[in-house]
Design a protein around this motif. Structure first.
Motif, short mmCIF file in Angstrom:
data_model
loop_
_atom_site.label_atom_id
_atom_site.label_comp_id
_atom_site.label_asym_id
_atom_site.label_seq_id
_atom_site.Cartn_x
_atom_site.Cartn_y
_atom_site.Cartn_z
N CYS A 36 -7.55 -0.77 -7.25
CA CYS A 36 -8.47 -0.34 -6.56
C CYS A 36 -9.14 -1.81 -5.50
O CYS A 36 -10.27 -2.31 -6.13
N THR A 74 -5.46 -3.16 0.21
CA THR A 74 -5.57 -2.39 1.14
C THR A 74 -4.21 -1.93 2.06
O THR A 74 -3.63 -1.15 2.04
N VAL A 75 -3.87 -3.06 2.79
CA VAL A 75 -2.64 -2.95 3.52
C VAL A 75 -1.20 -2.54 2.72
O VAL A 75 -1.05 -1.91 2.54
N GLY A 77 -2.08 -1.06 -0.45
CA GLY A 77 -2.07 0.93 -0.82
C GLY A 77 -1.65 1.08 0.30
O GLY A 77 -1.21 2.57 0.19
N VAL A 78 -1.63 0.86 1.30
CA VAL A 78 -1.37 1.80 3.20
C VAL A 78 0.25 2.19 3.31
O VAL A 78 0.70 3.42 3.19
N LEU A 79 0.91 1.00 2.74
CA LEU A 79 2.12 0.98 2.91
C LEU A 79 2.78 1.38 2.11
O LEU A 79 3.62 2.10 2.06
N PHE A 81 1.50 4.35 -0.51
CA PHE A 81 1.30 5.25 0.26
C PHE A 81 2.20 6.47 1.21
O PHE A 81 2.69 7.27 1.12
N ARG A 82 2.24 5.01 2.42
CA ARG A 82 3.24 5.98 3.23
C ARG A 82 4.87 5.64 3.05
O ARG A 82 5.33 6.45 3.34
N TYR A 85 5.07 9.20 0.51
CA TYR A 85 4.79 10.51 1.05
C TYR A 85 4.72 10.75 2.49
O TYR A 85 4.45 11.80 2.94
#
Length: 87
Positions: A36, A74-75, A77-79, A81-82, A85
């Motif tokens: 988080c 955050t970076v 998490g984005v990686l 997630f990508r 999905y």
């Protein structure tokens, strides 16, 4: 006869010996790297800024670690997630 005491000297307040808020900020910033980032990162930055206002010695470290945890978490998490999905 008047008494003349030593002259009043104004200076910066002494540095705070306690580093409690700074350490809490460092821990929150470290947790923000994995879990988080917005919540723990921002809380760590707030603790670091409050510690800086109280002139704690480790306050700049707490602010730096919290900002790094927020951005890198955050970076990451984005990686992740990508990757999961395919977006």
């Amino acid at each position: 006869m008047s008494y003349s005491g030593p002259p009043y000297q104004s200076g910066p307040p002494p540095a705070n010996d306690s580093n409690t808020l700074s350490i809490v900020g460092i821990v929150l910033g470290t947790i923000a790297f994995i879990f988080c980032p917005p919540g723990f990162g921002i809380a760590g930055i707030i603790c670091g800024v409050v510690a800086k206002s109280k002139q704690e010695r480790l306050a700049p470290t707490a602010i730096g670690v919290s900002i790094a945890g927020l951005v890198l978490g955050t970076v990451l998490g984005v990686l992740v997630f990508r990757g999961m999905y395919g977006g």
